[in-house]
Motif scaffolding. Structure first.
Motif, PDB file in Angstrom:
ATOM      1  N   PHE A 201       0.824  -1.206   0.000  1.00  0.00           N
ATOM      2  CA  PHE A 201       0.000   0.000   0.000  1.00  0.00           C
ATOM      3  C   PHE A 201       0.857   1.255   0.000  1.00  0.00           C
ATOM      4  CE2 PHE A 201      -2.159   3.526   2.056  1.00  0.00           C
ATOM      5  CZ  PHE A 201      -3.311   3.614   1.282  1.00  0.00           C
ATOM      6  N   ASN A 202       1.928   1.266   0.776  1.00  0.00           N
ATOM      7  CA  ASN A 202       2.814   2.429   0.790  1.00  0.00           C
ATOM      8  C   ASN A 202       3.402   2.683  -0.590  1.00  0.00           C
ATOM      9  OD1 ASN A 202       2.371   2.771   3.523  1.00  0.00           O
ATOM     10  ND2 ASN A 202       4.269   1.751   4.148  1.00  0.00           N
ATOM     11  N   ILE A 203       3.759   1.602  -1.280  1.00  0.00           N
ATOM     12  CA  ILE A 203       4.318   1.725  -2.623  1.00  0.00           C
ATOM     13  C   ILE A 203       3.262   2.253  -3.589  1.00  0.00           C
ATOM     14  CG2 ILE A 203       5.246   0.407  -4.570  1.00  0.00           C
ATOM     15  CD1 ILE A 203       6.521  -1.479  -2.458  1.00  0.00           C
ATOM     16  N   LEU A 204       2.050   1.699  -3.520  1.00  0.00           N
ATOM     17  CA  LEU A 204       0.956   2.154  -4.381  1.00  0.00           C
ATOM     18  C   LEU A 204       0.633   3.624  -4.108  1.00  0.00           C
ATOM     19  CD1 LEU A 204      -2.253   0.182  -5.241  1.00  0.00           C
ATOM     20  CD2 LEU A 204      -2.474   2.486  -4.294  1.00  0.00           C
ATOM     21  N   ASP A 205       0.600   3.989  -2.840  1.00  0.00           N
ATOM     22  CA  ASP A 205       0.262   5.359  -2.454  1.00  0.00           C
ATOM     23  C   ASP A 205       1.324   6.340  -2.949  1.00  0.00           C
ATOM     24  OD1 ASP A 205      -1.383   7.259  -1.111  1.00  0.00           O
ATOM     25  OD2 ASP A 205       0.037   7.287   0.553  1.00  0.00           O
ATOM     26  N   TYR A 206       2.597   5.970  -2.817  1.00  0.00           N
ATOM     27  CA  TYR A 206       3.681   6.831  -3.296  1.00  0.00           C
ATOM     28  C   TYR A 206       3.600   6.999  -4.816  1.00  0.00           C
ATOM     29  CZ  TYR A 206       8.372   8.307  -4.666  1.00  0.00           C
ATOM     30  OH  TYR A 206       9.418   8.976  -5.241  1.00  0.00           O
ATOM     31  N   ALA A 207       3.384   5.907  -5.528  1.00  0.00           N
ATOM     32  CA  ALA A 207       3.305   5.974  -6.990  1.00  0.00           C
ATOM     33  C   ALA A 207       2.162   6.880  -7.419  1.00  0.00           C
ATOM     34  CB  ALA A 207       3.134   4.578  -7.563  1.00  0.00           C
ATOM     35  N   HIS A 208       1.027   6.746  -6.757  1.00  0.00           N
ATOM     36  CA  HIS A 208      -0.126   7.582  -7.104  1.00  0.00           C
ATOM     37  C   HIS A 208       0.163   9.054  -6.856  1.00  0.00           C
ATOM     38  CE1 HIS A 208      -3.958   9.632  -5.866  1.00  0.00           C
ATOM     39  NE2 HIS A 208      -4.311   9.179  -7.056  1.00  0.00           N
ATOM     40  N   SER A 209       0.783   9.370  -5.733  1.00  0.00           N
ATOM     41  CA  SER A 209       1.030  10.771  -5.381  1.00  0.00           C
ATOM     42  C   SER A 209       2.066  11.429  -6.284  1.00  0.00           C
ATOM     43  CB  SER A 209       1.479  10.877  -3.914  1.00  0.00           C
ATOM     44  OG  SER A 209       2.731  10.240  -3.723  1.00  0.00           O
TER      45      SER A 209
END
Length: 356
Positions: free
Chosen positions: A144-152
């Motif tokens: 989730f942290n990786i997905l959230d960073y990529a999205h931001s």
């Protein structure tokens, strides 16, 4: 709960420029010809750098004995998108010595009607996902942290499904009689996803996220698309893995054209092959099925099942019924035979005993 604009029973995503995008896939059903790419009268696509995946089919580099995992990938662009390399994107890499992180993104093709290249946003998500995965000390291999960073950090106009999976090897778990030697964590938005096969059968899988039929949940840049899905809608889970388990991470081009039994059969028949070989066989079979007009694909079966149930008056079923009735087909008929042409991306990881 976010309100979504309704137009003829179809959800629209409002862009900052005022352009409305339905969020739908662009495949349509043509009687007697199966599922085809929708034709749009639209301005030329936005120019973008030449993609790295320029060939018709692309086989990823094999990553063997990485944290006790063998990983490989295979991609086949949509027949009409071969020159640009398709609109899927993916990565896999090691953040720490005992872990492997994989990701797949599927650019939503409906954006092409507005002159936007759907591949751009998916490529950004994949790129920033890989950057985060390689910085495991910061993101702790958390999907989730990786997905959230990529999205931001993804700024392009467009939208995309996105799935991140992390495999981490560990000492044998006593509670599983020493069989659990790794753990899988995943985070997913949309209709791409991850499945775990054990002896050819699915033991875990991510659920499909859709607003309605053929319209997946999809990430977008909220500064450019006012109403869009964000990482907070992501599903996630954790699964204990055993030696020989096969993790298949893929876009809907695979899962819309192959049943679990078909994928499991390939996994069993090629259990002594590399992960690259498995990924190639799965992708090629999905591609073959997508061109078979007599094959009842999972996508075609779902379309017909929803059409038959659309007689009830619920808003969801009315949306589905309206979508399918545009094909001019009655509920009594079953015309939806045929595969669904699409970009196909498959990433496979096989759990092995870690070698010292």
């Amino acid at each position: 709960e976010k309100e979504r604009k309704k137009e003829r029973g179809v959800m629209t995503l409002k862009t900052m420029s005022g352009t409305s995008f339905s969020g739908k896939r662009s495949s349509v059903y043509i009687r007697g010809k199966g599922w085809k790419q929708a034709k749009h009268r639209s301005p030329p696509l936005v120019a973008r750098p030449k993609p790295k995946l320029a060939e018709m089919e692309w086989e990823g580099p094999s990553v063997s004995n990485l944290a006790g995992f063998d990983c490989g990938s295979y991609s086949i662009p949509h027949p009409q998108k071969q020159e640009k390399g398709g609109e899927d994107a993916h990565f896999y890499c090691s953040g720490r010595a005992n872990s492997l992180t994989m990701g797949v993104a599927d650019g939503v093709s409906g954006w092409s009607a507005d002159g936007v290249d759907p591949a751009l946003y998916a490529q950004e998500l994949s790129h920033h996902g890989e950057v985060a995965a390689k910085n495991s000390s910061i993101f702790e291999d958390d999907p989730f942290n990786i997905l959230d960073y990529a999205h931001s950090n993804s700024l392009a106009l467009g939208s995309s499904t996105f799935t991140i999976a992390n495999l981490t090897s560990k000492p044998a778990d006593k509670s599983s009689n020493g069989k659990a030697i790794a753990v899988l964590k995943w985070s997913n938005v949309g209709d791409s996803g991850v499945k775990v096969f054990r002896y050819g059968s699915v033991v875990a899988s991510s659920p499909v996220q859709e607003h309605y039929f053929n319209c997946p949940r999809q990430l977008a840049n909220p500064k450019k698309v006012k109403e869009c899905d964000t990482p907070d809608v992501a599903d996630g889970d954790e699964v204990q893995l055993q030696r020989g388990d096969v993790v298949v991470l893929a876009t809907d081009g695979v899962f819309d054209n192959m049943y679990d039994k078909e994928i499991g059969g390939i996994v069993v028949r090629h259990s002594r092959k590399s992960a690259n070989d498995m990924a190639e066989k799965i992708a090629l079979k999905a591609s073959t099925n997508s061109r078979n007009k007599k094959y009842e694909s999972p996508f075609a079966k779902e379309a017909f099942d929803l059409e038959r149930s659309a007689g009830d008056a619920s808003p969801y079923e009315n949306i589905v019924g309206s979508f399918l009735s545009n094909f001019g087909v009655g509920k009594e008929e079953n015309p939806y035979l045929g595969g669904k042409l699409d970009d196909i991306t498959c990433v496979v990881a096989v759990v092995k005993e870690k070698k010292n």
